[in-house]
Design a protein around this motif. Sequence first.
Motif, mmCIF file in Angstrom:
data_model
loop_
_atom_site.group_PDB
_atom_site.id
_atom_site.type_symbol
_atom_site.label_atom_id
_atom_site.label_comp_id
_atom_site.label_asym_id
_atom_site.label_seq_id
_atom_site.Cartn_x
_atom_site.Cartn_y
_atom_site.Cartn_z
ATOM 1 N N GLU A 191 0.839 -1.197 0.000
ATOM 2 C CA GLU A 191 0.000 0.000 0.000
ATOM 3 C C GLU A 191 0.877 1.252 0.000
ATOM 4 O O GLU A 191 1.866 1.334 0.721
ATOM 5 C CB GLU A 191 -0.895 -0.011 1.248
ATOM 6 C CG GLU A 191 -1.953 1.076 1.232
ATOM 7 C CD GLU A 191 -2.883 0.945 2.429
ATOM 8 O OE1 GLU A 191 -4.100 1.011 2.242
ATOM 9 O OE2 GLU A 191 -2.371 0.781 3.553
ATOM 10 N N ARG A 216 1.816 4.915 0.969
ATOM 11 C CA ARG A 216 1.584 5.825 2.097
ATOM 12 C C ARG A 216 2.137 7.207 1.755
ATOM 13 O O ARG A 216 3.090 7.333 0.975
ATOM 14 C CB ARG A 216 2.257 5.288 3.367
ATOM 15 C CG ARG A 216 1.753 3.911 3.814
ATOM 16 C CD ARG A 216 0.331 3.966 4.358
ATOM 17 N NE ARG A 216 -0.174 2.660 4.696
ATOM 18 C CZ ARG A 216 -0.073 2.103 5.902
ATOM 19 N NH1 ARG A 216 0.539 2.743 6.874
ATOM 20 N NH2 ARG A 216 -0.581 0.918 6.124
ATOM 21 N N SER A 238 -2.315 6.191 4.518
ATOM 22 C CA SER A 238 -2.838 5.753 3.228
ATOM 23 C C SER A 238 -3.744 6.830 2.647
ATOM 24 O O SER A 238 -4.095 7.814 3.330
ATOM 25 C CB SER A 238 -3.622 4.450 3.388
ATOM 26 O OG SER A 238 -4.819 4.685 4.106
#
Length: 733
Positions: free
Chosen positions: A119, A121, A157
């Motif tokens: 993911e 960030r 995120s």
Amino acid sequence: MQPFYLKIAIDTPLNRLFDYLPLAQTNRDKYAPGQRVLTSFGRSQKTGVIVSISDSSELKPSQLKPIQTLLDDEPLVSSQDIKLLSWAAEYYHQAIGEVFAQALPKQLRGGALPKEQFETRYSLTSLGQHLDDARLQRAPRQASIQKLLLEQTQPVSSAVFASLDWPWRATLKTMVSNGWVELSQANVDDERIVVEADFEPNQAQQDAIDTVAGSLEGFTAYLLDGVTGSGKTEVYLQLIQRVLALGKQVMVMLPEINLTPQLADRFRRRLAARMVVYHSGLTDSQRSQAWLKCRSGTANILLGTRSSVFTPMQHLGMIILDEEHDGSFKQQEGFRYSARDVAIMRARELDIPILLGSATPSLECLYNVQQKRFSHLVLPERTGHSIKPSIHLIDCRNKKTEHQLSKPLLKAVDDCLKRDEQVILFVNRRGFAPVLMCHCCGWVAQCEHCDSRLVTHQRQSQLKCHHCGAEHAKPRICPRCQQAELFALGSGTERIEDALTEHYPNTPISRIDRDTTKGKDAMQLVIDKVHQGGAQLLVGTQMLAKGHHFPNVTLVGIIDVDAGLFSIDFRASERMAQLIVQVAGRAGRESKPGKVLIQTHQPEHPLLQTLIKKDYAAFAQDALQERQQAQLPPYYYQALLRVNATDERAVLDFLQQLKPHLNAIAMPQVSVLGPVPSPMLKRAGRYRYQLLFESAERKSRHYFLLQLLPRIDQIKAARKIRWSIDIDPIDLY
């Protein structure tokens, strides 16, 4: 250059490895066991796994083809995993390529390149933290993003920008290109507050924790035998913390997908770890990512169902298998393996502990305790202030019931609801009724594909076969006599729900069965509703019996226990005892006392009397003695050869041609029982017969099958039938 050959496992029913040549102009050090390759196989292409590299081949070089593509630069499957999969193929007499295919997620099995996804960030750079105020006044959207990121203590995120009610992506992209916002790739969960246990383990829990924690560096199989509500999950949590502190991973296995969300939530609240879940309810991409994260060590904890047992884990330090007695751990189609037994073998090979937990241990595990193969840990009491519920039988002989609900049961339900408490009514049959019959001529709705009756599903106005899945519109008149005198016989969860709605129109009712929990998060929504409290009625099948904690449930009613007391299957009594104890365990799990009412027409039945007057342990000891006297598992080892075809004659011809082979390899140590028709002869349009092999020794059984199974392919009639071998079958259907 010395020639070498790749021995490859390919997903095919042929139980052998296939020899291939390496790519032209490539050295041996480019290849290693565990790498995937793309091969030409017949007229198709297949993905295979290199199992070994050899200096020789039984085939001539002119008969061999080179692989088409080497898919992996490094092994995707470790040498330890190859050893486990090879053992599983040998023990279960399964084609080795099918076993290796079972161990890979669908995407990787299809040849996709492994790539772990992380993911993105976002955080402010030093420059972004000190932007000129005049600049920000001219760019209010940039100012908003800066303000939002200044409030964060760590990279976040994109979800943090959801509070902005304008298109923020272009502005954020500009700030990244200007060097004000930097990107990072996250492979950890979002930061969260980890909540410590709000109670101290009792002495039995602490003894279990200390015993296992004292031997984390070697193999021991522990049976955690704890009554329902005794805090087995707390033992798991504290042991997981110890293993994680050593920098190792933990595999936790559950029998059902529906149990995953609540346990995952509890783990996330208590463990500062990176956890992935793995089960058939996930997308192919989600399964692949979970598999890759476990393999790389990115994930600390794997929480999964049966298929997760083969997931590679780089630093596995412990395996926990909850509800070890549950039949869902046995694969019943294709590669018929027991995830429990494979997990034990995996722990043995890795020299790590395995913890098998249950309130109703299987007779196999209790036998292993007797034989000193397993260490027995007992949690005899419930935690906190909860006490074991009282169990009472309701004698239904010559008594009038309303849709199978007796007056004493309805009276107990009334009393509970008046106290604003919750009730579980257990019916181990989904649908409205198991039989649709004509009052005039006696016609019964029968499945044309199976030797079974069609079940009425009133909500959808359908008749369904629970064996082959066939569905039909519910007829309005009898197909035989054309009279409109059709009536439903017996009760399922739908019918009980309707009856309760009539009795308690103002009380929330939740039905929990496979029909109502198909949708995503459907089970979790029901559980959340129950935890809201207040008077509620829960009607469900055995899905209700497994692992759920409902603090306000004080009454459990088992509607019809009699169907499980009589069966041709020698395991039926064990399953029924486990089911009764597990369902009963949902009652009185907090400070309020619990009561269990069992409706029966067989109140003197020995199984019921033993469970009420003694406990499950007493039943299990009696059952083990009976099994020993009858020469049945776990004292004897079985294998079941199943044969089926759309033409019954084809099956009988095959069995006739098999007989000389059985005579030729006859062994005094192995009994051959049958062939006989399966308990349900016709299922999904196929006629089914079976042969049972039984021996007091695993080695004898294994040697017998090694001689028999290759002979099957030599039988001419085998081309017209399907057959499978089931090692250690858990049912004879």
